[in-house]
Design a protein around this motif. Structure first.
Motif, PDB file in Angstrom:
ATOM      1  N   SER A 260       0.832  -1.192   0.000  1.00 43.62           N
ATOM      2  CA  SER A 260       0.000   0.000   0.000  1.00 43.62           C
ATOM      3  C   SER A 260       0.872   1.249   0.000  1.00 43.62           C
ATOM      4  O   SER A 260       1.942   1.276   0.613  1.00 43.62           O
ATOM      5  N   SER A 261       0.421   2.278  -0.672  1.00 38.10           N
ATOM      6  CA  SER A 261       1.147   3.554  -0.659  1.00 38.10           C
ATOM      7  C   SER A 261       0.999   4.256   0.690  1.00 38.10           C
ATOM      8  O   SER A 261       1.659   5.249   0.953  1.00 38.10           O
ATOM      9  N   HIS A 262       0.142   3.717   1.571  1.00 39.71           N
ATOM     10  CA  HIS A 262      -0.084   4.295   2.896  1.00 39.71           C
ATOM     11  C   HIS A 262       0.555   3.433   3.979  1.00 39.71           C
ATOM     12  O   HIS A 262       0.027   3.322   5.082  1.00 39.71           O
TER      13      HIS A 262
ATOM     14  N   ALA B  26       3.955  -2.065   8.177  1.00 40.82           N
ATOM     15  CA  ALA B  26       2.671  -2.120   8.879  1.00 40.82           C
ATOM     16  C   ALA B  26       1.560  -1.827   7.874  1.00 40.82           C
ATOM     17  O   ALA B  26       0.928  -0.783   7.918  1.00 40.82           O
ATOM     18  N   CYS B  27       1.378  -2.732   6.943  1.00 38.97           N
ATOM     19  CA  CYS B  27       0.393  -2.474   5.899  1.00 38.97           C
ATOM     20  C   CYS B  27      -0.117  -3.776   5.294  1.00 38.97           C
ATOM     21  O   CYS B  27       0.263  -4.864   5.713  1.00 38.97           O
ATOM     22  N   VAL B  28      -0.929  -3.622   4.305  1.00 34.49           N
ATOM     23  CA  VAL B  28      -1.393  -4.766   3.535  1.00 34.49           C
ATOM     24  C   VAL B  28      -0.706  -4.739   2.179  1.00 34.49           C
ATOM     25  O   VAL B  28      -0.209  -3.701   1.736  1.00 34.49           O
ATOM     26  N   GLU B  29      -0.679  -5.886   1.533  1.00 40.50           N
ATOM     27  CA  GLU B  29      -0.153  -5.998   0.186  1.00 40.50           C
ATOM     28  C   GLU B  29      -1.242  -6.609  -0.686  1.00 40.50           C
ATOM     29  O   GLU B  29      -2.054  -7.393  -0.200  1.00 40.50           O
ATOM     30  N   ILE B  30      -1.251  -6.233  -1.958  1.00 38.65           N
ATOM     31  CA  ILE B  30      -2.220  -6.815  -2.877  1.00 38.65           C
ATOM     32  C   ILE B  30      -1.485  -7.385  -4.085  1.00 38.65           C
ATOM     33  O   ILE B  30      -0.370  -6.970  -4.406  1.00 38.65           O
TER      34      ILE B  30
END
Length: 66
Positions: A10-12, A20-24
């Motif tokens: 994520s760019s956020h 500390a994020c999600v990946e797609i």
């Protein structure tokens, strides 16, 4: 032939190392989502249209985080 998903963060992403994020990943027939801190654990998959609608709803000015 098995295709290895190309995961994108994520760019956020959170501060520091940005882990500390999600990946797609675009799997063509579905969009896969995983936790960047635990990439070998469970992955959620969604058809592209509902996933796009979900992202648009999150971007909506009427959306509030709880």
């Amino acid at each position: 032939m098995t295709v290895t998903p190309q995961w994108q963060k994520s760019s956020h992403s959170g501060g520091g190392e940005g882990n500390a994020c999600v990946e797609i990943a675009n799997l063509h027939s579905h969009i896969a989502v995983r936790d960047s801190k635990a990439p070998t654990r469970a992955t959620l998959t969604f058809p592209p249209r509902p996933f796009t609608a979900f992202l648009e709803a999150l971007k909506s000015p009427h959306h509030t985080l709880r």
